[in-house]
Design a protein around this motif. Sequence first.
Motif, short mmCIF file in Angstrom:
data_model
loop_
_atom_site.label_atom_id
_atom_site.label_comp_id
_atom_site.label_asym_id
_atom_site.label_seq_id
_atom_site.Cartn_x
_atom_site.Cartn_y
_atom_site.Cartn_z
N ASP A 304 0.82 -1.21 0.00
CA ASP A 304 0.00 0.00 0.00
C ASP A 304 0.85 1.26 0.00
N PHE A 305 2.16 1.12 0.22
CA PHE A 305 3.07 2.28 0.25
C PHE A 305 4.25 2.00 -0.71
N PRO A 306 4.04 2.25 -1.99
CA PRO A 306 5.05 1.91 -3.02
C PRO A 306 6.45 2.44 -2.72
N PRO A 307 6.66 3.68 -2.27
CA PRO A 307 8.04 4.11 -2.01
C PRO A 307 8.74 3.26 -0.96
N LEU A 308 7.99 2.90 0.10
CA LEU A 308 8.59 2.07 1.15
C LEU A 308 8.86 0.65 0.64
N ALA A 309 7.95 0.15 -0.21
CA ALA A 309 8.16 -1.19 -0.77
C ALA A 309 9.39 -1.20 -1.69
N CYS A 310 9.55 -0.15 -2.50
CA CYS A 310 10.73 -0.06 -3.38
C CYS A 310 12.01 0.07 -2.55
N PHE A 311 11.93 0.82 -1.46
CA PHE A 311 13.11 0.97 -0.59
C PHE A 311 13.51 -0.38 -0.01
N LEU A 312 12.49 -1.16 0.42
CA LEU A 312 12.78 -2.48 0.97
C LEU A 312 13.37 -3.39 -0.10
N ASN A 313 12.85 -3.34 -1.32
CA ASN A 313 13.39 -4.16 -2.40
C ASN A 313 14.86 -3.82 -2.68
N ASN A 314 15.17 -2.54 -2.68
CA ASN A 314 16.55 -2.13 -2.93
C ASN A 314 17.48 -2.61 -1.81
N LEU A 315 16.98 -2.55 -0.57
CA LEU A 315 17.79 -3.07 0.53
C LEU A 315 18.02 -4.57 0.40
N LEU A 316 16.97 -5.29 -0.02
CA LEU A 316 17.12 -6.74 -0.19
C LEU A 316 18.11 -7.08 -1.30
N VAL A 317 18.07 -6.26 -2.36
CA VAL A 317 19.06 -6.46 -3.44
C VAL A 317 20.47 -6.23 -2.92
N ALA A 318 20.65 -5.19 -2.10
CA ALA A 318 21.97 -4.91 -1.53
C ALA A 318 22.44 -6.07 -0.64
N PHE A 319 21.51 -6.62 0.15
CA PHE A 319 21.89 -7.74 1.01
C PHE A 319 22.18 -9.00 0.20
N ASN A 320 21.42 -9.21 -0.89
CA ASN A 320 21.70 -10.37 -1.74
C ASN A 320 23.08 -10.28 -2.39
N ASP A 321 23.46 -9.06 -2.81
CA ASP A 321 24.81 -8.88 -3.37
C ASP A 321 25.87 -9.09 -2.30
N LEU A 322 25.60 -8.61 -1.10
CA LEU A 322 26.56 -8.77 -0.01
C LEU A 322 26.69 -10.22 0.40
N ARG A 323 25.64 -10.98 0.28
CA ARG A 323 25.65 -12.37 0.71
C ARG A 323 26.68 -13.20 -0.08
N LEU A 324 26.94 -12.81 -1.33
CA LEU A 324 27.90 -13.56 -2.15
C LEU A 324 29.30 -13.52 -1.57
N CYS A 325 29.64 -12.41 -0.93
CA CYS A 325 30.96 -12.27 -0.31
C CYS A 325 30.78 -11.42 0.95
N CYS A 326 30.46 -12.10 2.05
CA CYS A 326 30.13 -11.37 3.27
C CYS A 326 31.00 -11.83 4.42
N PRO A 327 32.16 -11.18 4.63
CA PRO A 327 33.00 -11.53 5.78
C PRO A 327 32.29 -11.22 7.09
N VAL A 328 32.51 -12.04 8.08
CA VAL A 328 31.88 -11.85 9.39
C VAL A 328 32.33 -10.54 10.02
N ALA A 329 33.52 -10.09 9.67
CA ALA A 329 34.04 -8.85 10.26
C ALA A 329 33.23 -7.62 9.85
N LEU A 330 32.38 -7.74 8.83
CA LEU A 330 31.59 -6.60 8.38
C LEU A 330 30.27 -6.45 9.13
N ALA A 331 29.99 -7.33 10.07
CA ALA A 331 28.68 -7.30 10.75
C ALA A 331 28.43 -5.94 11.40
N GLN A 332 29.39 -5.40 12.11
CA GLN A 332 29.21 -4.13 12.79
C GLN A 332 29.03 -2.99 11.79
#
Length: 346
Positions: A304-332
């Motif tokens: 019901d809130f397209p800007p917020l939904a798009c923001f969430l999708n972009n964050l998920l894309v960023a996390f999916n890209d990070l998941r490919l090479c995500c050292p534990v030291a980057l958690a913080q």
Amino acid sequence: CRNFMRDAEEIACSRRMNSLTLNRHTEILEILEIPQLMDTCVRNGYYEEALELAAYVRRLERKHRSIPVIQGIVDEVRQSSQLMLTQLIQQLRSNIQLPACLRVIGYLRRMDVFTEAELRIKFLQARDAWLRSIQASIPDEDPYFHITKTIEACRVHLFDVITQYRAIFSDEEPLLPADEQPLHEGAIFHGWVLQKVSEFLRVLEGDLQRGVGGRLDSLLGQCMYFGLSFSRVGADFRGQLAPIFQRVAIDAFRKAVEEAVEKFQEEMNSYTLISAPAVLGSSVAAAVPTAQPGSLQPPMVLLDFPPLACFLNNLLVAFNDLRLCCPVALAQDVTTCLEDALGRVR
């Protein structure tokens, strides 16, 4: 009468010299032809025969240093020896295999123009020039292609150079006693290896900064295999790869999150609660999928809130890209970046 006797003696002496010269004609001719023979041997790659000729000329020089003809022969042979030295070093600048390397270094040692330390430096300089020419021939328009080919070239050729060096030069026993040895020859090799590893890490970091898309995990695997192969020669540098890939991964994540925030802010400038959700189009009217048990799904109310939904999708894309090479030291760092982004969209 006395003048006649003196002239007769001179003529007889000259005749004896001419007779001796005639009798020794073959030996004299061979000596006079040494420079030409030396030049022919060098130009045709007969280095063994050329070294024997050079040794023979050195013996002649010690015995007959005062004879101008002998001195002229020595000078010409030295010029041919300099040409042979240039050719041998040039061979080390080519794609030469271990047996040929052993022969070339053997010739250089017999020429006795370099000390042991200088010979090691010359060998590493020549092989380094060849290695640099291989790297310079790799196209650098595409960062991913450039770094993958650089990894392959360094892993294969640099390992070959190290193997050749260790087979030719022995660092186990010093050539001179400790109190007479001017420097530690092993330090020359170790310093060169460290230099090549540092150069590779700089090239790697530069290409990663240029961008390799979502193939960071592939490059990490190749680099780790490269470092593992070098562990067999005591030059394992895998520990230095982690900080480089960490910086690239967090920079890519921060950039993606920043773009998501900026896009959200742009959409919010033109969004009203009564406007139609045109961003997601027909997805609003589509049937709501049922969530699998135990899986995490975004709340459907976000539709019901397209800007917020798009923001969430972009964050998920960023996390999916990070998941490919995500050292534990980057958690913080990832947590801090996400908190800042969420604070800006409130």
